[in-house]
Scaffold this active site. Structure first.
Site, PDB file in Angstrom:
ATOM      1  N   THR A 179      38.329  25.879  32.276  1.00  0.00           N
ATOM      2  CA  THR A 179      38.984  24.894  33.141  1.00  0.00           C
ATOM      3  C   THR A 179      38.394  24.934  34.544  1.00  0.00           C
ATOM      4  O   THR A 179      38.442  23.940  35.258  1.00  0.00           O
ATOM      5  CB  THR A 179      40.493  25.183  33.244  1.00  0.00           C
ATOM      6  OG1 THR A 179      40.660  26.578  33.531  1.00  0.00           O
ATOM      7  CG2 THR A 179      41.210  24.857  31.953  1.00  0.00           C
ATOM      8  N   ALA A 197      29.791  41.691  28.593  1.00  0.00           N
ATOM      9  CA  ALA A 197      30.887  41.716  27.625  1.00  0.00           C
ATOM     10  C   ALA A 197      31.970  40.708  27.953  1.00  0.00           C
ATOM     11  O   ALA A 197      32.894  40.519  27.186  1.00  0.00           O
ATOM     12  CB  ALA A 197      31.498  43.112  27.573  1.00  0.00           C
ATOM     13  N   ASP A 205      35.450  33.733  38.251  1.00  0.00           N
ATOM     14  CA  ASP A 205      35.098  35.157  38.220  1.00  0.00           C
ATOM     15  C   ASP A 205      34.928  35.700  39.632  1.00  0.00           C
ATOM     16  O   ASP A 205      35.476  36.745  39.992  1.00  0.00           O
ATOM     17  CB  ASP A 205      33.791  35.370  37.439  1.00  0.00           C
ATOM     18  CG  ASP A 205      33.871  34.817  36.041  1.00  0.00           C
ATOM     19  OD1 ASP A 205      34.994  34.503  35.590  1.00  0.00           O
ATOM     20  OD2 ASP A 205      32.818  34.682  35.391  1.00  0.00           O
ATOM     21  N   TYR A 231      27.163  28.000  27.148  1.00  0.00           N
ATOM     22  CA  TYR A 231      28.100  27.710  28.239  1.00  0.00           C
ATOM     23  C   TYR A 231      27.678  26.436  28.975  1.00  0.00           C
ATOM     24  O   TYR A 231      28.484  25.541  29.215  1.00  0.00           O
ATOM     25  CB  TYR A 231      28.123  28.903  29.215  1.00  0.00           C
ATOM     26  CG  TYR A 231      29.103  28.726  30.339  1.00  0.00           C
ATOM     27  CD1 TYR A 231      30.364  29.281  30.281  1.00  0.00           C
ATOM     28  CD2 TYR A 231      28.772  27.977  31.468  1.00  0.00           C
ATOM     29  CE1 TYR A 231      31.282  29.113  31.308  1.00  0.00           C
ATOM     30  CE2 TYR A 231      29.674  27.788  32.498  1.00  0.00           C
ATOM     31  CZ  TYR A 231      30.927  28.354  32.407  1.00  0.00           C
ATOM     32  OH  TYR A 231      31.828  28.169  33.424  1.00  0.00           O
TER      33      TYR A 231
HETATM   34  C1  GLA Z   1      32.639  32.423  32.436  1.00  0.00           C
HETATM   35  C2  GLA Z   1      32.353  31.687  33.737  1.00  0.00           C
HETATM   36  C3  GLA Z   1      33.626  31.268  34.440  1.00  0.00           C
HETATM   37  C4  GLA Z   1      34.561  30.527  33.485  1.00  0.00           C
HETATM   38  C5  GLA Z   1      34.714  31.270  32.158  1.00  0.00           C
HETATM   39  C6  GLA Z   1      35.470  30.467  31.143  1.00  0.00           C
HETATM   40  O1  GLA Z   1      33.267  33.639  32.708  1.00  0.00           O
HETATM   41  O2  GLA Z   1      31.583  32.508  34.605  1.00  0.00           O
HETATM   42  O3  GLA Z   1      33.322  30.488  35.574  1.00  0.00           O
HETATM   43  O4  GLA Z   1      34.131  29.217  33.284  1.00  0.00           O
HETATM   44  O5  GLA Z   1      33.461  31.634  31.601  1.00  0.00           O
HETATM   45  O6  GLA Z   1      36.751  30.253  31.589  1.00  0.00           O
END
Ligand code: GLA
Length: 382
Positions: free
Chosen positions: A36, A122, A172, A221
């Site tokens: 999101t 991980a 993150d 991703y």
């Molecule tokens: C990874 C990305 C985050 C986020 C998550 C999924 O960790 O670095 O920015 O998009 O995936 O929620």
């Protein structure tokens, strides 16, 4: 030895003498709200009590020399970097210094040593932890003031987006920067407002590492992120944060894009409901939302794997487990479970056994507490 002690010992071995600055930056686990953030949405992560530590000391000359306990090669990065020369872990160091310079912060040369308790790749954000440790360490080495959490997180994100090539959102880096002990953070990824959400004392958070690493995580991703962006464009909104379930259902999107958008829109709603459930101390309701989130990430977002399914099933079927789901990017890595704290050890062991029986693989289970965000530790490390 703790990660900070190992960083200081590694520093002494590599560069001689003592560091002048020691920084710790935690990893993070996301309780709910995945995929999101790159759509300006809502997330509910917490920083974890596992750190990456950087010990450093300014040096004359326009370069940063860094060693890591997990890497054989030392890295030498120009300060400020002029072009992307480093691959792997050193690319994160270089990208962060580049982003700091681009944001107008003064930089000096330094020698550094990195030690970490975070498993790499991980899904516990070892890269965001490294970025934040480098940013705070480099600023301290230059005697410069650190910007606020949101700006610090933005520049670490820029390092990842524009230097490393991962189109990640802000979750993150902001969770690592702004984490609070004992609380999760509800983050609005559009305004970057962070609201602390208390975690019930009777619940423990388990991070369940499947042991699988997907080399292609960043390309999978980036594909998903682009699909979401295409769906937003077709719906005529800036990002999927601005869409609702009805707009998506009526949007005549290609089938796959409709499912991606449905996940993002429904996940934002689940994060909102989760914050209320946790504030009301209703762990059972929160556990159900975690399960619904997992189904959506598996069926609509297609970010699960056989191993993630096996570990979510293994944990979720234990008495005392409130809910389990894949966490972070997916496509391998970790799941997260919320369990009865009194039974955490037993549930961890039973989950490992059931996972091994199902896949023949060994899982690592971390019982994690919510921790404070990245910080320079104490004053002078001497
Ligand atoms: C990874 C990305 C985050 C986020 C998550 C999924 O960790 O670095 O920015 O998009 O995936 O929620």
């Amino acid at each position: 030895m703790s990660a900070s002690e190992r960083a200081v010992a590694l520093f002494a071995e590599a560069w001689g003498g003592w560091p002048t600055t020691l920084v710790r930056a935690p990893g993070r686990v996301n309780l709910i709200g995945d995929h999101t953030d790159h759509q300006d949405g809502l997330v509910l992560p917490m920083a974890v009590d596992r750190d990456t530590c950087l010990a450093l000391r300014p040096r004359a000359g326009a370069s940063a020399r860094v060693v890591s306990e997990h890497e054989r090669e030392r890295a030498t990065v120009r300060v400020p970097p002029s072009g992307s020369a480093q691959r792997g872990w050193a690319g994160y160091v270089e990208g962060t210094l580049w982003a700091l310079a681009g944001d107008g912060h003064p930089l000096v040369g330094w020698d550094g040593a990195v030690a970490s308790d975070l498993p790499v790749g991980a899904g516990l954000s070892s890269s965001a932890a490294l970025e934040l440790a480098v940013a705070l360490g480099a600023l301290a080495a230059a005697d410069a003031e650190a910007p606020d959490h949101a700006r610090l997180a933005r520049l670490a994100q820029r390092a990842e987006n524009e230097w490393v090539g991962m189109s990640c959102g802000i979750m993150d880096q902001l969770a690592v920067a702004a984490g609070e002990s004992g609380r999760a953070l509800m983050i609005d990824c559009r305004t970057l407002a962070c609201r602390p959400v208390p975690l019930p004392a009777e619940a423990a958070v388990l991070v369940l590492d499947t042991g699988t690493r997907r080399e292609l995580t960043s390309s999978a991703y980036n594909t998903r992120q682009r699909e979401c962006q295409r769906a937003a464009e077709s719906l005529g909104v800036a990002s999927l944060r601005d869409a609702d379930a009805e707009t998506v259902a009526r949007g005549r999107l290609p089938e796959a894009l409709e499912r991606r958008a449905r996940h993002v829109v429904s996940e934002n709603a689940r994060v909102r409901q989760s914050a209320y459930a946790l504030a009301a101390g209703d762990i059972v309701a929160f556990g159900r939302l975690m399960e619904a989130s997992h189904s959506s990430l598996r069926d609509d977002f297609e970010a699960s794997t056989a191993e993630l399914e096996a570990i979510v099933e293994a944990a979720g079927s234990q008495p005392g487990c409130f809910g389990a789901r894949l966490t972070g990017a997916g496509f391998g890595g970790c799941a997260v479970a919320l369990v009865d704290a009194a039974r955490a050890e037993g549930i961890s062991a039973a989950t490992r056994d059931a996972y091994r029986a199902a896949t023949g693989r060994d899982a690592t289970v971390h019982v994690c507490a919510a921790a404070d965000g990245a910080a320079v530790m104490g004053g002078d490390a001497r």
